[in-house]
Design an enzyme around this catalytic site. Sequence first.
Site, mmCIF file in Angstrom:
data_model
loop_
_atom_site.group_PDB
_atom_site.id
_atom_site.type_symbol
_atom_site.label_atom_id
_atom_site.label_comp_id
_atom_site.label_asym_id
_atom_site.label_seq_id
_atom_site.Cartn_x
_atom_site.Cartn_y
_atom_site.Cartn_z
ATOM 1 N N GLU A 351 0.802 -1.224 0.000
ATOM 2 C CA GLU A 351 0.000 0.000 0.000
ATOM 3 C C GLU A 351 0.838 1.279 0.000
ATOM 4 O O GLU A 351 0.904 2.007 0.987
ATOM 5 C CB GLU A 351 -0.983 -0.041 1.176
HETATM 6 C C1 ACM Z 1 -2.113 -5.559 3.905
HETATM 7 O O1 ACM Z 1 -3.205 -6.024 4.243
HETATM 8 N N1 ACM Z 1 -2.001 -4.276 3.625
HETATM 9 C C2 ACM Z 1 -0.935 -6.380 3.781
#
Ligand code: ACM
Length: 713
Positions: A351
């Site tokens: 992310e």
């Molecule tokens: C995640 O759930 N961002 C690894």
Amino acid sequence: MHWLNRRGRCLAALATVALSLPLLPATVSQAAIAAPEPTTSAPYALVPQPVSQEAVKGKGFTLTAQTRITVLSKDAAAMGVGTYLARQLAPATGYSYRVATAPRAITRTVVLDPNGPEGLGAEGYTLVSGEEGVVVRAHGAEGLFRGVQTLRQLLPAAVESPTRQAGPWTVAPVRISDSPRYPYRGAMLDVARRFYPVEQVKRFIDQAATYKINTLHLHLTDDQGWRIAIDEIPSLTQVGASTQSGFTGGQGWYYSAADYKEIIAHAKSRFITVVPEIDGPGHTMAALASVPELNCDDKAKPPYSGFEVGISLYCLEDERHTANMSRFLSTVIKAVAELTPGPYIHLGGDETPQATSDQYAAYVKAATSETTAREKTVMGWHQLGQASIPSGSIMQFWGEEDDRESIGTAEETESIRFVRNGVAQGARFVMSPSDHAYLDMKYDVSTPYGLSWSGYVPVRRSYEWDPETSTAKPDGTGSIVPAQQIAGVEAALWADRAYEGSNALPTPATRWPEPSAYTDYMSFPRLPALAEVGWTPRSARDWKSFRQRLAQHGPRWTAAGIDYHPAPGVPWPGTVTVVEGPHSVETEGKALDNPGGSTRAGTALVMWAPNRGSNQTWTFTRQSDGLHTMTNKTSGMCADAGDGSGPVGTAVVQRPCTGEIGQRWKVTPLDDGEYTIASAASGFVLTAASATDGAKVTQQVDTGAALQRWSLE
Ligand code: ACM
């Protein structure tokens, strides 16, 4: 944090070796131990299901005050397993066993033998129990420890109690040969968003060990907190550890080196490896709040205690700041590597929408080079595959259905492309598909905690998936990760929303459970499901068997003080089954289906592959006479058997709900958690014609056939 994703092998030879028991005194009853008479069934509620087990005739072995635990080795680790077993047994039985290294007693003995053959690997074991004793044999202490978990499960549930209980303490008579499918079987705690005191981490370690989990992944850093002391950068804990999701102004919400060592030592005593995660280059607000020069304006960010995701990134916009990041990571990873005996450092990598690919690559280069310089194996979320990573790195896949559906199309998702890049670079994979293995996903609409961005994850969903098809098309073909590159499975318990009423942001009135209570609720019963996915061969896994075995663990958890969630779909002992509410109504792998989502009165119902769509969702509503109506979610119409004047074999159709007798069904729970569904009009039971798509659904005489046994999912 999840906004990017919105919306039976041949064991005969080994068994023979195990049963010859060359190190046992000859006087131990050969009838009881050495030559058990097998029966055909797999009778005991063991989780994970062993590779092979055979019931043995006879009474089983009853522990008494005179029983001995004998370890056939002076090896300290093997002795440690003996001591562990003695301590496990002591509170409930009241027996305080000494652990002997020589077989002084020839009967009434629990033998732990670490000198077994190598063939079952480091974690494999055999266990034979009969009237005069129990022998657990393995090649080393680790296998003994895994076998001792099985031994615990062969004793009555009350043995898990911390206080003295009435016996007798009889070990069920059985012969088992067992070893894991995957070498990596992990569980993750998000101690960054919600800080777990050391004692609560240790409690979770003990729970995980019971199910033969061998890896604890600690998500130590995120936007909401930095949880590991780094001597050279004290601000990381002075500032970065002062927040949690929903909490500010804390002190000591981190692990000192001594705390971390205590966790590692406890894990080691349970043969669990600790994997520390230092997430980056996103999920770094706590670092940005602690270390000014990681920010482009060289000013520290305010500490963050909110609930957003994708809000942070190390400054990677110029050489100076990129060098600052490298220096910072070098210091952190060196310190963490020095504190960590296990082989892995997890570098996050998830992310990071704001990072360009060059910036991302700069992070991965800095983080991986420091990790390999410390002789650790790189681990990271699957996004790491977009950059250059050392061969043999472990990528943790957390994709879901959308990703699988894209495989082989012109528009494969980023996740699938990153996984492909990783495969090409020789990465190995730990599978944590979010729609099966994320323990923070709600079980269903009524779950007070957690999120549902990857859908609901009822117990069955946490169980019914396979690592080999978790990066394959939905029909199971076209896997993009070769089987030999799969290292294992991990259950991930995020703490994004570890409070009641989690569909909304918390208010001052919100109730926050202790981290351990959140963990109990979300992990039990799903963590054991994932443990079995990682341990048991696919051919020995079956939902119907699992849910019955799992149900028997409810009393074990209650005895152990685990406040588990008695989730629907599992026949928990002593619970009254509530069928009220929406269900997928399934038999033999197919679901009761309103074809094409028809809104026409009189449409005949069929069987179809389960898809959890609204045309397969039937709301059961209890009527005053105890019977139920079943209302289709798409059409709003009721399943209708007619007025009872039709012959056996009359089709079941949908009609506008009137409450007439043809729309009332008697739902009867069976011992195994399934149901019969009988028409009040005809008395005949709901019956699928076959387990093929499009099969008719009719009313038939109850013959006990599988196609008349329904599960309400
Ligand atoms: C995640 O759930 N961002 C690894």
